[in-house]
Design an enzyme around this catalytic site. Structure first.
Site, PDB file in Angstrom:
ATOM      1  N   TYR A   1      -3.582  -2.390 -10.349  1.00  0.00           N
ATOM      2  CA  TYR A   1      -3.498  -2.179  -8.892  1.00  0.00           C
ATOM      3  C   TYR A   1      -2.642  -3.265  -8.215  1.00  0.00           C
ATOM      4  CZ  TYR A   1      -4.990  -2.251  -4.010  1.00  0.00           C
ATOM      5  OH  TYR A   1      -4.996  -2.279  -2.634  1.00  0.00           O
TER       6      TYR A   1
ATOM      7  N   LYS B   1       0.488   3.457  -2.896  1.00  0.00           N
ATOM      8  CA  LYS B   1      -0.687   4.336  -3.050  1.00  0.00           C
ATOM      9  C   LYS B   1      -0.304   5.819  -2.932  1.00  0.00           C
ATOM     10  CE  LYS B   1      -3.687   0.708  -1.106  1.00  0.00           C
ATOM     11  NZ  LYS B   1      -4.423   0.281   0.108  1.00  0.00           N
TER      12      LYS B   1
ATOM     13  N   VAL C   1       1.146  -3.749   3.762  1.00  0.00           N
ATOM     14  CA  VAL C   1       1.101  -5.063   4.430  1.00  0.00           C
ATOM     15  C   VAL C   1       2.359  -5.893   4.199  1.00  0.00           C
ATOM     16  CG1 VAL C   1      -1.387  -5.458   4.751  1.00  0.00           C
ATOM     17  CG2 VAL C   1      -0.310  -6.096   2.598  1.00  0.00           C
TER      18      VAL C   1
ATOM     19  N   TYR D   1      -4.953   3.711   8.028  1.00  0.00           N
ATOM     20  CA  TYR D   1      -6.337   3.192   8.144  1.00  0.00           C
ATOM     21  C   TYR D   1      -6.919   3.494   9.523  1.00  0.00           C
ATOM     22  CZ  TYR D   1      -3.887   0.952   4.415  1.00  0.00           C
ATOM     23  OH  TYR D   1      -3.096   0.743   3.331  1.00  0.00           O
TER      24      TYR D   1
ATOM     25  N   SER E   1       0.805  -1.241   0.000  1.00  0.00           N
ATOM     26  CA  SER E   1       0.000   0.000   0.000  1.00  0.00           C
ATOM     27  C   SER E   1       0.830   1.279   0.000  1.00  0.00           C
ATOM     28  CB  SER E   1      -0.932   0.017   1.209  1.00  0.00           C
ATOM     29  OG  SER E   1      -1.975  -0.897   1.020  1.00  0.00           O
TER      30      SER E   1
HETATM   31  O1  DON Z   1      -4.924  -4.726  -1.799  1.00  0.00           O
HETATM   32  C1  DON Z   1      -4.334  -5.232  -0.847  1.00  0.00           C
HETATM   33  O2  DON Z   1      -4.933  -5.802   0.056  1.00  0.00           O
HETATM   34  C2  DON Z   1      -2.828  -5.123  -0.807  1.00  0.00           C
HETATM   35  N1  DON Z   1      -2.278  -5.137  -2.129  1.00  0.00           N
HETATM   36  C3  DON Z   1      -2.383  -3.868  -0.142  1.00  0.00           C
HETATM   37  C4  DON Z   1      -2.967  -3.680   1.243  1.00  0.00           C
HETATM   38  C5  DON Z   1      -2.053  -2.978   2.170  1.00  0.00           C
HETATM   39  O3  DON Z   1      -0.866  -2.901   1.970  1.00  0.00           O
HETATM   40  C6  DON Z   1      -2.655  -2.501   3.430  1.00  0.00           C
HETATM   41  N2  DON Z   1      -1.619  -1.886   4.263  1.00  0.00           N
HETATM   42  N3  DON Z   1      -1.276  -1.908   5.343  1.00  0.00           N
END
Ligand code: DON
Length: 313
Positions: free
Chosen positions: A195, A71, A265, A247, A68
C-alpha cells in the site's frame, strides 16, 4: 485547429496563469515527512479530450507523488481479479469522515465504507496481494499503471514509501484493526508495504491524464485501443469517484466541480468528464480535508468555463 480545441487550450492556459498568481495556496501534507517540504508554488494542469488533444498549462511535466489517486488504479485491478466479490470486503458508500478515520470500522465490523478511504484502499490492496509475494503484487500494480499511461518510465519513489512506513501509525492501526475482524488476509506488514509503495508512485499531470482516459471513454483508452474494463465497470468506478473520491469533501467537490474525481495528499487530482476528457491537476497545498486547494478551484473554473459538469451548465 478547430475552435473547440482553441477554446480548450486557451481556458487551460488562463487557469494555469490565474492559479500561478494566487496567494492562497494551502498547506502541504505534513504527516508524511518526505512530502512536507514540497514547494506549494507549483501548479500543473493537463486535459486530454476525446480526440486526443492534449491541453497543458503550468508545471504539467513536473513529477509528484500520486498518493491516494493510486486507489483508483488498485480498485480497477482488484475488480478485474475478484469481480463483484470485492464488495464483500469493502463498501461503496461515502464515509462522511476523514480519509484516515477509524471510527466507522468498529460499528461496521471492520468492513471499510469505500475503497478510497485509507482503510478501504488497504483492504483492496490486500485482495491484490493474496496468493502473491509483496514484490510481485507491487510489480503488478506498477505495470498496470504504466500500461494505462502507456509509459514504462513511471516509477515508485522509495524514499516517500519509507518515510510513510516510518510514520504511518494510523494506517498501521487501521490495518491491524481490520485484521482483528478477519478482513485482512495477509500479514499486515506485507499489505501495508504494498500500500505505501503504490501510494508513492510518481507521475506528472500528462501521464496521469493519460492513465485516466479509460474512465472517460467507457473503459477503453482511445490512444492505445486497449480495453481496460467494460463500459459498465467504468461507469461504476466513476460513480464511486464522484461520491467518495474526496472523502468528507466529496459533497463539496461534486457541488463545485461536478465531475468524478480522486485526490491525493501529494496535491494531485484526477477528474473525469465522461465522454469528454480526462483531466489531471496538481498543486501541493491542501485544504482542511487533505485535498488540493488550488486543484479543486482550478477544476471548478474549468468545468464552469467549458460547461463540463455532469450536472449541466
Ligand atoms: O495512507 C496515506 O495516508 C497516504 N498514503 C495517502 C492518503 C491520501 O492521499 C489522502 N488523499 N487526499
Amino acid at each position: 485547429m478547430s475552435s473547440a480545441v482553441a477554446d480548450l487550450e486557451r481556458v487551460v492556459k488562463e487557469i494555469a496563469e490565474e492559479m500561478r498568481q494566487r496567494t492562497d495556496r494551502g498547506e502541504p501534507a505534513s504527516y508524511i515527512p518526505e512530502l512536507a517540504n514540497v514547494d506549494t508554488g507549483s501548479f500543473g494542469l493537463v486535459v486530454i479530450d476525446n480526440d486526443g488533444t492534449v491541453a497543458a498549462g503550468g508545471d504539467a511535466d513536473m513529477p509528484f507523488s500520486i498518493q491516494s489517486i493510486s486507489k483508483v488504479f488498485t480498485l480497477t485491478l482488484a475488480l478485474g481479479k475478484a469481480g463483484d466479490r470485492l464488495w464483500k470486503h469493502v463498501g461503496r458508500e461515502p464515509s462522511g469522515s476523514a480519509f484516515n478515520s477509524i471510527v466507522q470500522l468498529e460499528y461496521e465490523h471492520g468492513i471499510p465504507r469505500n475503497p478510497f478511504i485509507n482503510a478501504g484502499a488497504i483492504a483492496v490492496t490486500d485482495r491484490i496481494l493474496s496468493g502473491h509475494q509483496p514484490k510481485e503484487a507491487l510489480g503488478e500494480i506498477l505495470r498496470f499503471v504504466q500500461f494505462l499511461a502507456d509509459d514504462s518510465s513511471i516509477a515508485i519513489d522509495r524514499t516517500v514509501a519509507e518515510s510513510e512506513r516510518r510514520t504511518g501509525f494510523r494506517n498501521i492501526a487501521l490495518a491491524n484493526y481490520m485484521k482483528s475482524f478477519g478482513v485482512i488476509e495477509n500479514p499486515v506488514d506485507y499489505t501495508l508495504g504494498v500500500y505505501f509503495h503504490h501510494c508513492s508512485i510518481v507521475m506528472n499531470c500528462r501521464q496521469l491524464a493519460m492513465a485516466g482516459r479509460y474512465l472517460a471513454h467507457s473503459g477503453r483508452n482511445p490512444a492505445t485501443g486497449h480495453r481496460v474494463v467494460t463500459p459498465e465497470r467504468a461507469r461504476r468506478i466513476n460513480a464511486v469517484m464522484l461520491t467518495c473520491g474526496h472523502y468528507d469533501g466529496s459533497g463539496e467537490f461534486a457541488y463545485r466541480v461536478g465531475l468524478p474525481g480522486k485526490s491525493g495528499v501529494g496535491g494531485g487530482i484526477l477528474a473525469i468528464a465522461p465522454g469528454k476528457a480526462s483531466i489531471a491537476v496538481w498543486s501541493p497545498g491542501l485544504d482542511a480535508y487533505g485535498n488540493s486547494h488550488l486543484g479543486r478551484i482550478a477544476l471548478e473554473l474549468l468545468t464552469k468555463r467549458l460547461g463540463w459538469s455532469i450536472f449541466g451548465a
